[in-house]
Design an enzyme around this catalytic site. Structure first.
Site: not given
Ligand SMILES: [Zn+2]
Length: 272
Positions: A2-3, A51, A165, A250
């Site tokens: 989650p961003e 976050k 990401n 990543r």
């Protein structure tokens, strides 16, 4: 993962569901707070910071949660059944007379004094979706490590808070640089940061996220999640490779034609 925009939207829904109401049920299914009982407190507000999420109560306590890779909050109206997944993965339940908020697979849950929130926030860079977003400060922090790869530096929450990401990957496509470019070689660093902020802002009120402006399934992103597929701009096959130590979080995608800069040799890449 989650961003920040997901956390922002989730906090907004939590706030709408709980703020102003008295907690009639609380259930902390984490060892540290297994015996905690916060019933009788009123939820004042729910706010996102990067976050992190802070659920503030009227007696000076805050429930701090962080989704990490897995977590989410679901709101269930009273009388409705939970059908969101295995019940043993529920980590926290906050109920009022009207609704129940269920914290599912949330790895970070702690009860803190509200005035200790600042200790957590102090470690973060400017919050992309926060009320005091500061582009210049974010750029200044990034520039302090000019040799670092931009893809890594953008994800470091001490530089700017909230980005993940997906937006990192998409913003780098839009600016035309690979994630392995050194920060010092990014000529338009301020534009890159502004772009990341705009992409997140544009998505914070709805789901799914779409950086292309098209929320149709499979059309949402330029390069993210599209390893092996043709670039939407030039038709070149999008490439995919891991970057940095925590590989599962990543994975990077890039178009070798549209994005200039260093990149791993093809042998190091993996298929989509
Ligand atoms: Zn391309």
């Amino acid at each position: 993962m989650p961003e920040g925009d997901t956390v922002w939207l989730s906090a907004k829904r939590m706030h709408e569901a709980l703020a102003g109401d008295v907690l009639t049920t609380t259930d902390f299914r984490v060892p540290r707070h297994a015996t905690a009982d916060l019933t009788g407190r009123t939820v004042c507000e729910v706010v996102p910071r990067g976050k992190h999420m802070f659920t503030r109560l009227d007696d000076g306590l805050t429930i701090h949660t962080h989704f990490k890779m897995t977590g989410s909050w679901r709101i269930v109206d009273i009388g409705k059944r939970w059908n969101g997944g295995p019940a043993h993965e529920i980590r926290i339940v906050l109920g009022t007379e009207r609704r129940t908020a269920i914290g599912y697979r949330i790895p970070v849950i702690e009860i803190i004094d509200t005035d200790r929130e600042s200790d957590i926030v102090a470690r973060l860079g400017p919050d992309l979706l926060g009320p005091e977003w500061d582009l210049d400060e974010a750029v200044r922090r990034l520039r302090e490590q000019p040799d670092r790869e931009i893809g890594e530096a953008l994800l470091d929450q001490r530089n700017l808070a909230g980005i993940g990401n997906v937006y990192k990957t998409e913003a780098l496509f839009l600016i035309g640089l690979t994630p392995w470019t050194a920060v010092g070689d990014v000529a338009k660093l301020d534009r890159l940061v502004a772009l990341s902020q705009q992409l997140m802002s544009a998505n914070r009120d709805h789901w799914p996220q779409a950086t292309t402006g098209n929320i149709r399934r499979g059309e949402e992103h330029y390069v993210y999640g599209r390893g092996g597929a043709p670039c939407r701009r030039c038709g070149t096959r999008i490439r995919r490779a891991m970057q940095g130590p925590k590989a599962e979080d990543r994975v990077s995608f890039w178009c070798p034609s549209c994005q200039a800069g260093p990149a791993p040799m093809p042998a190091a890449t993996t298929p989509a």
